[in-house]
Design an enzyme around this catalytic site. Structure first.
Site, PDB file in Angstrom:
ATOM      1  N   SER A  45       0.874  -1.174   0.000  1.00 16.24           N
ATOM      2  CA  SER A  45       0.000   0.000   0.000  1.00 16.24           C
ATOM      3  C   SER A  45       0.908   1.221   0.000  1.00 16.24           C
ATOM      4  O   SER A  45       2.073   1.128   0.423  1.00 16.24           O
ATOM      5  CB  SER A  45      -0.847   0.002   1.276  1.00 16.24           C
ATOM      6  OG  SER A  45      -1.460   1.268   1.470  1.00 16.24           O
ATOM      7  N   TYR A  70      -1.919  -1.339  10.445  1.00 17.46           N
ATOM      8  CA  TYR A  70      -1.957  -1.656   9.007  1.00 17.46           C
ATOM      9  C   TYR A  70      -0.696  -1.102   8.331  1.00 17.46           C
ATOM     10  O   TYR A  70      -0.016  -1.800   7.575  1.00 17.46           O
ATOM     11  CB  TYR A  70      -3.221  -1.047   8.405  1.00 17.46           C
ATOM     12  CG  TYR A  70      -3.389  -1.220   6.916  1.00 17.46           C
ATOM     13  CD1 TYR A  70      -3.641  -2.472   6.360  1.00 17.46           C
ATOM     14  CD2 TYR A  70      -3.345  -0.122   6.056  1.00 17.46           C
ATOM     15  CE1 TYR A  70      -3.821  -2.625   4.987  1.00 17.46           C
ATOM     16  CE2 TYR A  70      -3.532  -0.255   4.689  1.00 17.46           C
ATOM     17  CZ  TYR A  70      -3.765  -1.513   4.158  1.00 17.46           C
ATOM     18  OH  TYR A  70      -3.947  -1.652   2.803  1.00 17.46           O
TER      19      TYR A  70
HETATM   20  N1  NAP Z   1      -8.525  -0.739  -1.745  1.00 17.29           N
HETATM   21  C1  NAP Z   1      -7.520   0.062  -1.446  1.00 17.29           C
HETATM   22  O1  NAP Z   1      -7.683   1.294  -1.422  1.00 17.29           O
HETATM   23  C2  NAP Z   1      -6.166  -0.493  -1.124  1.00 17.29           C
HETATM   24  C3  NAP Z   1      -5.126   0.428  -0.932  1.00 17.29           C
HETATM   25  C4  NAP Z   1      -3.866  -0.063  -0.636  1.00 17.29           C
HETATM   26  C5  NAP Z   1      -3.651  -1.418  -0.528  1.00 17.29           C
HETATM   27  N2  NAP Z   1      -4.687  -2.280  -0.699  1.00 17.29           N
HETATM   28  C6  NAP Z   1      -4.410  -3.707  -0.542  1.00 17.29           C
HETATM   29  O2  NAP Z   1      -4.973  -4.431  -1.595  1.00 17.29           O
HETATM   30  C7  NAP Z   1      -5.252  -5.755  -1.165  1.00 17.29           C
HETATM   31  C8  NAP Z   1      -6.665  -6.146  -1.568  1.00 17.29           C
HETATM   32  O3  NAP Z   1      -7.592  -5.329  -0.858  1.00 17.29           O
HETATM   33  P1  NAP Z   1      -8.984  -4.857  -1.490  1.00 17.29           P
HETATM   34  O4  NAP Z   1      -8.927  -3.392  -1.589  1.00 17.29           O
HETATM   35  O5  NAP Z   1      -9.333  -5.635  -2.680  1.00 17.29           O
HETATM   36  O6  NAP Z   1      -9.967  -5.162  -0.260  1.00 17.29           O
HETATM   37  P2  NAP Z   1     -11.151  -6.242  -0.079  1.00 17.29           P
HETATM   38  O7  NAP Z   1     -12.166  -6.064  -1.129  1.00 17.29           O
HETATM   39  O8  NAP Z   1     -11.549  -6.108   1.346  1.00 17.29           O
HETATM   40  O9  NAP Z   1     -10.425  -7.619  -0.336  1.00 17.29           O
HETATM   41  C9  NAP Z   1      -9.579  -8.182   0.621  1.00 17.29           C
HETATM   42  C10 NAP Z   1      -9.358  -9.633   0.260  1.00 17.29           C
HETATM   43  O10 NAP Z   1      -8.469 -10.220   1.240  1.00 17.29           O
HETATM   44  C11 NAP Z   1      -9.059 -11.402   1.736  1.00 17.29           C
HETATM   45  N3  NAP Z   1      -8.703 -11.632   3.133  1.00 17.29           N
HETATM   46  C12 NAP Z   1      -8.891 -10.802   4.186  1.00 17.29           C
HETATM   47  N4  NAP Z   1      -8.506 -11.397   5.320  1.00 17.29           N
HETATM   48  C13 NAP Z   1      -8.079 -12.641   4.981  1.00 17.29           C
HETATM   49  C14 NAP Z   1      -7.580 -13.750   5.717  1.00 17.29           C
HETATM   50  N5  NAP Z   1      -7.456 -13.728   7.054  1.00 17.29           N
HETATM   51  N6  NAP Z   1      -7.242 -14.873   5.052  1.00 17.29           N
HETATM   52  C15 NAP Z   1      -7.374 -14.930   3.698  1.00 17.29           C
HETATM   53  N7  NAP Z   1      -7.845 -13.937   2.960  1.00 17.29           N
HETATM   54  C16 NAP Z   1      -8.196 -12.793   3.584  1.00 17.29           C
HETATM   55  C17 NAP Z   1     -10.559 -11.170   1.592  1.00 17.29           C
HETATM   56  O11 NAP Z   1     -11.238 -12.419   1.481  1.00 17.29           O
HETATM   57  P3  NAP Z   1     -12.087 -13.164   2.635  1.00 17.29           P
HETATM   58  O12 NAP Z   1     -12.746 -12.112   3.451  1.00 17.29           O
HETATM   59  O13 NAP Z   1     -13.019 -14.028   1.859  1.00 17.29           O
HETATM   60  O14 NAP Z   1     -11.058 -13.949   3.400  1.00 17.29           O
HETATM   61  C18 NAP Z   1     -10.639 -10.433   0.276  1.00 17.29           C
HETATM   62  O15 NAP Z   1     -10.627 -11.337  -0.801  1.00 17.29           O
HETATM   63  C19 NAP Z   1      -5.006  -5.764   0.354  1.00 17.29           C
HETATM   64  O16 NAP Z   1      -3.748  -6.322   0.634  1.00 17.29           O
HETATM   65  C20 NAP Z   1      -5.019  -4.299   0.705  1.00 17.29           C
HETATM   66  O17 NAP Z   1      -4.262  -4.026   1.866  1.00 17.29           O
HETATM   67  C21 NAP Z   1      -5.935  -1.854  -0.995  1.00 17.29           C
END
Ligand code: NAP
Length: 264
Positions: free
Chosen positions: A141, A154
């Site tokens: 991130s 985080y």
């Molecule tokens: N969206 C943003 O603005 C943003 C910004 C910077 C970085 N990121 C990073 O991008 C990545 C994806 O996030 P996203 O934005 O797509 O959010 P999201 O829609 O909440 O997706 C998160 C994913 O991680 C999985 N996950 C969460 N906890 C888990 C666990 N204990 N074991 C296995 N899987 C787990 C969730 O699946 P389940 O709940 O089914 O387990 C879901 O598929 C993350 O690493 C996040 O930190 C996102």
């Protein structure tokens, strides 16, 4: 034939958001997919929406439970022959002040965002070495490059990812195994809904900043470009990624802005 055609790609966090968008983009390019997350029903929904569901395999897992990962990885290597690309995308954010966040929540965010990806990478690496190549992607991130209000644990876990995966990339140079760190800014996903509050309950709200973020499909497309080019690190987002450069080149300006920008 495209770059990803026939490649075996393992994506964690594939049940929603960026991981789901990556699954569709890679499936459209002919990749063979292994999709992981905790919610198996959501993984099945993603598989059903891919052009050839038979080329999509489900490997449900909890990133906080790392003991079984070597056996799980060995099972999929035996079935599919190899893993070409591992995308450590699964993760979980935070919406709570540091002083109020329980230590249990600090630890959980570190387990899911840091130790889970590290453990899966260590389980996959021997197979990539044996195959003579591969690509490991770590979705961090921009909060892995600076601290930000309501994100203490985080941000700490994402900073830890940078230390680990940058070191790993340097160690693997010359072995044919690439490492790419991806730093998304604000991407329109369910991340704020799933983010943990001080006592570990989900925040449950789509934050206004999140709602105005870059679409996950655009982020996924840019990630695939970075993987194709073998880039060691990439920032993906809109104006918010300028914060990375302010922090580096004008830290006083970064601090002024980070205090003013709404953390939600
Ligand atoms: N969206 C943003 O603005 C943003 C910004 C910077 C970085 N990121 C990073 O991008 C990545 C994806 O996030 P996203 O934005 O797509 O959010 P999201 O829609 O909440 O997706 C998160 C994913 O991680 C999985 N996950 C969460 N906890 C888990 C666990 N204990 N074991 C296995 N899987 C787990 C969730 O699946 P389940 O709940 O089914 O387990 C879901 O598929 C993350 O690493 C996040 O930190 C996102």
């Amino acid at each position: 034939m495209g770059y990803f055609d026939g490649q075996v790609v393992w994506i964690t966090g594939a049940s929603s958001g960026i991981g789901e968008a990556l699954a569709y983009a890679l499936a459209a390019e002919g990749a063979v997919l292994i999709l992981s997350a905790r919610r198996e029903d959501q993984l099945a929904r993603v598989r059903a929406a891919c052009p050839v569901p038979e080329r999509v395999h489900l490997a449900p897992l909890d990133l906080a439970e790392t003991g079984d990962l070597p056996a799980l990885v060995a099972k999929w290597v035996a079935q599919l022959g190899r893993i070409d690309i591992l995308i450590n995308n699964g993760g979980m954010s935070q919406r709570a002040y540091a002083a109020e966040t329980s230590l249990a929540v600090d630890r959980r965010l570190m387990e899911v965002n840091y130790f889970g990806p590290v453990a899966l990478t260590k389980a996959v690496l021997p197979h990539m070495r044996q195959a003579g190549g591969g690509h490991i992607v770590a979705v961090s991130s921009i909060t892995g490059k600076f601290g930000f209000p309501l994100r203490s644990a985080y941000a700490a876990a994402k900073h830890a990812m940078h230390g680990f995966f940058e070191s790993l990339g340097l160690e693997l140079h010359g072995e044919g195994i690439r490492v790419t760190l991806v730093n998304p800014g604000r991407i329109r996903t369910e991340i704020s809904q799933h983010a943990l509050t001080a006592d570990g309950r989900p925040h449950g709200e789509m934050d206004p900043g999140q709602a105005q973020g870059m679409p996950a499909e655009v982020c996924a497309r840019k990630m695939l470009q970075a993987i194709r080019k073998g880039r060691p690190e990439v920032n993906i987002g809109r104006a918010e990624i300028l914060m990375v450069y302010f922090k580096r080149y004008a830290p006083w300006l970064f601090r002024r802005m980070a205090r003013r920008v709404s953390p939600q």
